[in-house]
Scaffold this motif. Structure first.
Motif, PDB file in Angstrom:
ATOM      1  N   LYS A   1       0.888  -1.054   0.160  1.00 23.53           N
ATOM      2  CA  LYS A   1       0.205  -0.082   0.078  1.00 23.53           C
ATOM      3  C   LYS A   1       0.790   1.263   0.056  1.00 23.53           C
ATOM      4  CE  LYS A   1      -4.139  -1.879   0.656  1.00 23.53           C
ATOM      5  NZ  LYS A   1      -5.241  -1.712  -0.268  1.00 23.53           N
TER       6      LYS A   1
ATOM      7  N   LEU B   1      -5.353   6.116   0.295  1.00 23.78           N
ATOM      8  CA  LEU B   1      -4.551   4.973   0.138  1.00 23.78           C
ATOM      9  C   LEU B   1      -4.921   3.944  -0.809  1.00 23.78           C
ATOM     10  CD1 LEU B   1      -2.593   3.610   2.420  1.00 23.78           C
ATOM     11  CD2 LEU B   1      -4.791   2.671   3.256  1.00 23.78           C
TER      12      LEU B   1
ATOM     13  N   GLU C   1      -2.614   2.324   7.434  1.00 29.46           N
ATOM     14  CA  GLU C   1      -4.022   2.388   7.362  1.00 29.46           C
ATOM     15  C   GLU C   1      -4.844   3.420   8.164  1.00 29.46           C
ATOM     16  OE1 GLU C   1      -2.007  -0.175   7.699  1.00 29.46           O
ATOM     17  OE2 GLU C   1      -2.522  -1.439   6.225  1.00 29.46           O
ATOM     18  N   ARG C   2      -3.919   3.918   9.319  1.00 30.37           N
ATOM     19  CA  ARG C   2      -4.512   4.722  10.284  1.00 30.37           C
ATOM     20  C   ARG C   2      -4.014   6.199  10.052  1.00 30.37           C
ATOM     21  NH1 ARG C   2      -3.260   2.462  15.920  1.00 30.37           N
ATOM     22  NH2 ARG C   2      -4.175   4.298  16.658  1.00 30.37           N
ATOM     23  N   TYR C   3      -3.998   6.303   8.532  1.00 30.61           N
ATOM     24  CA  TYR C   3      -3.270   7.749   8.250  1.00 30.61           C
ATOM     25  C   TYR C   3      -4.052   8.950   8.676  1.00 30.61           C
ATOM     26  CZ  TYR C   3      -6.461   7.937   4.146  1.00 30.61           C
ATOM     27  OH  TYR C   3      -7.544   8.141   3.186  1.00 30.61           O
TER      28      TYR C   3
ATOM     29  N   ARG D   1      -2.177  -5.841   4.856  1.00 28.26           N
ATOM     30  CA  ARG D   1      -3.504  -5.488   5.090  1.00 28.26           C
ATOM     31  C   ARG D   1      -4.069  -4.540   4.237  1.00 28.26           C
ATOM     32  NH1 ARG D   1      -4.488  -4.798  11.283  1.00 28.26           N
ATOM     33  NH2 ARG D   1      -3.408  -3.123  10.943  1.00 28.26           N
TER      34      ARG D   1
END
Lengths: 412, 529
Positions: free
Chosen positions: A2, A35, A380-382, A412
């Protein structure tokens, strides 16, 4: 794999700008950042090596870009889409060669000096600035074999640090990370190199009074550079204006002589300079002021703190500001920028020049600057990460980084 | 009927709540049974004819000094120095004592044909007085006669052209005072002796001195050895001033000292309940208390401050004596003790005090946190003779809002002291060694002191040194109702209520402490047996 990717999308930039009114980084979810699945960029040439990011910091300039607050000056110095992230420590899975031509074994860690100057663009001969080692001042940022981009992290061809896919690093950009340095130390090398460049270029003299406005990452690393590199050769007094308690603790521990809240900085400088006050401004002041914020308010304050014929160094990236330059004219002040890095003249007579990055690698170790990394987030928690970075000081943090080391997180 | 002496009340179940000052406000607090409350003596009867008393004092001097008329002659240089805005507290109703005394001195000088007369405000390192303040102290007639001609000046402790070094004491103390005063044929000093600490050789040796001279006794070591400031014979501050005063005398400076004492009639009718004993409050007093309390609770602090600083005290003169410094001062001190002294048996574990809105250094200004500390620990704590009211290791509880607020015109160096020095240390010795010189010689502070209305740059240090004896003696200091950040910066503990403070104090003095409340103002001095 990613990557966070910035697209040229005017409505999204506009939405991010509106959302940033609520706080820097708050528009991540509706802004130009997305993302996406990613692969490593194509290798631009044989002297380019894939660098898999381990930690990648979130810089104030990144936030300004994502908030749509960056000066339009930079519009032609980026190419879309790009993967942000220029504060990077990564691993060379296939090995490589460093900036001095030394081999780097497969699995070696390295940091990148992100400026994309003549060497990276395969421009021969290199320009005068690059030839003298001042790659940050290169005039060919839109030419040569690469798409426009002033740094890795703003160029579509190189990739960037906010990615689990490797970015492409030119040999001239690579600096090996000593084993003694943790990843957290190494990710601070790039901002520390900026601070080193600013501190050494200001030509602080023995006995000078130095003021530092702002104590985020740049302010604190500037204090570390002044304490660790300048003061041993030019004993000076360092006074810092820091807004938050954690920042004040860190500034003191990094060697500041006095650390005060911003509203007390003018009085602290006045005392140290034994100045009078004339109509709310000082008659004397600091010999050198480092503005590590870059706002209208901070530059105005910096101009008010410096003595006649003193120097204000802009370390923090400014945008469009409104300034009353009467004091600059009347008091013959010098207002000078300090961008990125280059070759630094050694303060010790006779010693060879060194790259800002080399000095920074030493400094992050001796000053234990890895402690400035306050929070790590998976890609992922950007949205949370950017909001945290935008409110770092208020939340007791300094540097927020993406942690790309977790394989589970990567897949993920 | 003669006024009643001071009184120590033992609190029991029938005792009404006790009035506590809280800056520009006040409250009624219930003290634990068994506590003691010390009340000031009632105001003594004033002199029935103050003008005649002054004339008598000037013509019948004490000690080895001729009557004033005999000291005045044509062609002489006469200087009249007088106490500044720090006295009395609150400022007194017109006419001020200084006006009454100086008018008579000037009349005698005129009778003798003296035409070289100058008036000097003996402000040491205090702020310069404003024109309205000078007019209030001297009256319009004196002000208009002297000020426009430059004959009314304010002592400048930083003016090298108008200071003279008279010598060094056998303790190595520089004695440097106002040149005009020192070189006059006669220096008349007009005092208002609000407390026993005032006057004597301290008048000239401190009031007209330079920083170079003052630093010899305004320092932590001297302050710690002054037990108390109100007991001249046990006060190192006074011992040093007496050495200096005698050197001044021996250097040929002829001082004619005039000292005056006041009664404890401190508040005008609207606030008379403040100086009454609570169980003697009548309906009128209760109504006045309720009305004032409610009104003050509703107005912003700055308006409450304005209201109180507009209050002028109905103080009246109880004595005036003149002549040789030491002979005069002995009588004055006895008179002060006669009005203010209260015999108290034994010390206490906890001493409580309500701090009012005013101290010597914030007349028409803000009682900033440093002055809060000084008022409580420097002044009220030292209102004793014999032993401190509170035992060694005991706790002092003060009530005051202690706002993080400063008057930038009057107290510019206080702001820096609070921000820089107290954030680093509360140790008087450390700050003296590391910071005092820088503040004392800071050209900006000196400029503001000399040309504006600012206290000298070193003054906040002196306020802290003033607390040194108390800080060394006490086991803890708690401020009730203060701004916690400001209180902590002072190094003290903050409590929301008196009850909380008493619980906190028990950690230091045990579960069943004795408690004494100092019910002041009006000013009283405890003679602790």
């Amino acid at each position: 794999m990613k990557a966070l990717v910035v697209e040229r999308n005017v409505p999204r930039f506009a939405a991010a700008r509106v959302a940033s009114i609520l706080g820097s980084g708050r528009g991540a979810g509706i802004g130009p950042l997305q993302l996406l699945d990613a692969v490593a960029p194509d290798r631009p040439g044989d002297d380019w090596f894939p660098l898999r990011p381990l930690l990648s910091g979130i810089c104030g300039s990144d936030l300004a870009t994502l908030d749509g607050r960056t000066s339009r000056y930079f519009e032609d110095l980026v190419s879309f889409p790009f993967v942000p992230g220029h504060e990077v420590v990564g691993v060379l899975d296939e090995g490589g060669t460093d900036h001095a031509g030394r081999p780097l074994a497969p699995g070696a860690r390295a940091v990148i000096e992100p400026v994309l100057g003549c060497a990276t663009r395969n421009i021969r001969p290199v320009c005068e600035r690059c030839g003298s080692g001042h790659t940050g001042l290169c005039g060919n940022l839109t030419s040569g074999a690469l798409s426009p981009g002033l740094q890795t992290g703003f160029c579509t061809d190189t990739g960037g640090g906010w990615s689990t896919a490797p970015l492409m690093a030119h040999a001239s950009q690579l600096h090996a990370v000593p084993d003694a340095l943790a990843d957290e130390d190494a990710v601070l090398v790039e901002p520390t190199a900026c601070a080193v460049h600013a501190a050494l270029s200001a030509q602080v003299s023995d006995g000078d009074l130095v003021a530092v406005v702002g104590a985020g990452t740049l302010g604190l690393t500037t204090v570390a550079a002044l304490s660790g590199l300048v003061r041993p050769h030019a004993p000076c007094t360092i006074v810092v204006g820091a807004k938050h308690a954690r920042q004040r603790q860190l500034a003191s521990s990094l060697g500041a002589d006095q650390v005060v809240p911003p509203d007390q900085l003018a009085r602290a400088v006045r005392r140290a300079a034994r100045s009078r006050v004339l109509g709310g401004r000082l008659t004397e002041g600091a010999d050198v002021v480092f503005d590590c914020v870059g706002s209208t308010a901070s530059i105005t304050e910096s101009l008010s703190l410096v003595r006649a014929r003193g120097c204000v160094v802009l370390v923090g990236m400014p945008g469009k500001v409104t300034l009353d330059l009467a004091p600059l004219w009347h008091r013959e002040l010098t207002l000078v920028g300090a961008y990125a890095y280059g070759n630094e003249t050694a303060p010790t007579p006779g010693a060879p020049d060194r790259r800002s990055f080399e000095l920074a690698i030493d400094l992050v170790g001796t000053a234990a600057l890895g402690r400035l990394v306050s929070a790590r987030y998976p890609l992922e928690r950007y949205e949370e990460a950017l909001a945290h970075a935008g409110a770092a000081g208020r939340r007791g943090a300094v540097k927020v980084a993406f942690d790309l080391r977790n394989p589970k997180g990567r897949t993920r | 009927m003669s006024p009643r002496p001071g009184f120590v009340l033992d609190v029991d179940s029938s005792t009404p709540s006790t009035l506590f000052w809280h800056g520009e406000r006040f409250s009624l607090e219930t003290l634990p049974e068994g506590s003691r409350v010390i009340y000031a003596p009632e105001p003594m009867d004033p002199l029935s004819d103050p003008q005649a008393a002054i004339r008598h004092a000037l013509t019948h001097p004490e000690g080895d000094r001729d009557p004033l008329p005999a000291l005045l002659f044509q062609g002489m240089r006469l200087t009249i120095a007088f106490d500044d805005i720090s006295l009395p507290l609150p400022p007194m109703e017109r006419p001020d004592i200084r006006q009454l005394v100086i008018e008579q001195v000037l009349d005698l000088a005129a009778d003798a044909g003296v035409d070289d007369v100058e008036l000097i405000v003996a402000l040491a390192l205090h702020r310069r007085m404003t024109e309205p303040e000078l007019r209030h102290a001297l009256g319009d007639r004196i002000y208009d006669a002297f000020a426009p001609n430059g004959l009314l000046t304010q002592h400048d402790a930083e003016d090298p052209d108008n200071l003279i070094h008279l010598g060094t004491t056998d303790h190595g103390e520089d004695v440097e005072i106002n040149k005009r005063a020192a070189e006059s044929d006669l220096l008349v000093y007009v005092n208002i002796n609000l407390v026993a600490m005032d006057g004597g050789h301290k008048s000239v040796a401190t009031g007209l001195a330079s920083y170079k001279s003052l630093r010899h006794h305004h320092n932590p070591a001297t302050m710690r050895k002054s037990r108390s400031f109100m007991d001249q014979h046990k006060s190192e501050l006074h011992t040093a001033n007496w050495r200096m005063g005698r050197l001044i005398r021996d250097a040929g400076v002829k001082v004619f000292q005039i000292e005056t004492t006041l009664n404890t009639d401190t508040f005008p009718d609207a606030f008379k309940f403040l100086q009454k004993r609570e169980w003697e409050w009548k309906a009128k007093d209760r109504l006045a208390f309720l009305g004032a309390s409610k009104a003050l609770d509703r107005v912003p602090a700055r308006y409450a401050r304005q209201i109180f600083h507009s209050v002028k005290a109905p103080h009246r003169m109880t004595s005036v004596q003149a002549g040789e410094v030491e002979a005069v001062h002995a009588i004055t001190t006895a008179n002060v003790w006669e009005q203010q002294g209260v015999v108290v048996e034994g010390q206490t574990d906890i001493l409580t005090m309500g701090l009012p809105y005013i101290s010597p250094y914030n007349v028409n200004s803000i009682l900033n946190p440093i002055l809060v500390a000084c008022l409580g620990l420097g002044y009220f704590f030292n209102l004793y003779r014999g032993k401190p009211l509170v035992r060694e290791g005991g706790v002092l509880i003060m009530t005051h809002p202690t706002p993080w607020e400063f008057n930038p015109v009057h107290h510019p160096s206080y702001i820096d002291f609070f921000e820089q020095v107290l954030s680093e240390t509360t140790d008087a010795n450390v700050m003296s060694e590391q910071y005092e010189h820088g503040f004392a010689t800071d050209p900006w502070y000196i400029h503001l002191y000399r040309t504006g209305h600012a206290y000298h740059g070193v003054h906040p240090f002196y306020m802290w040194y003033w607390c040194a004896h108390a800080l060394e003696h006490l086991g803890g200091v708690i401020i009730v109702g203060g701004d916690p950040k400001a209180v902590h910066r002072l190094g003290f503990r903050a409590a929301s209520t008196l009850a909380d403070a008493l619980e906190m104090a028990k950690d230091l003095v045990g579960p069943s402490p004795t408690l004494t409340h100092l019910h002041t103002p009006p000013i009283l001095m405890a003679d602790v047996q």
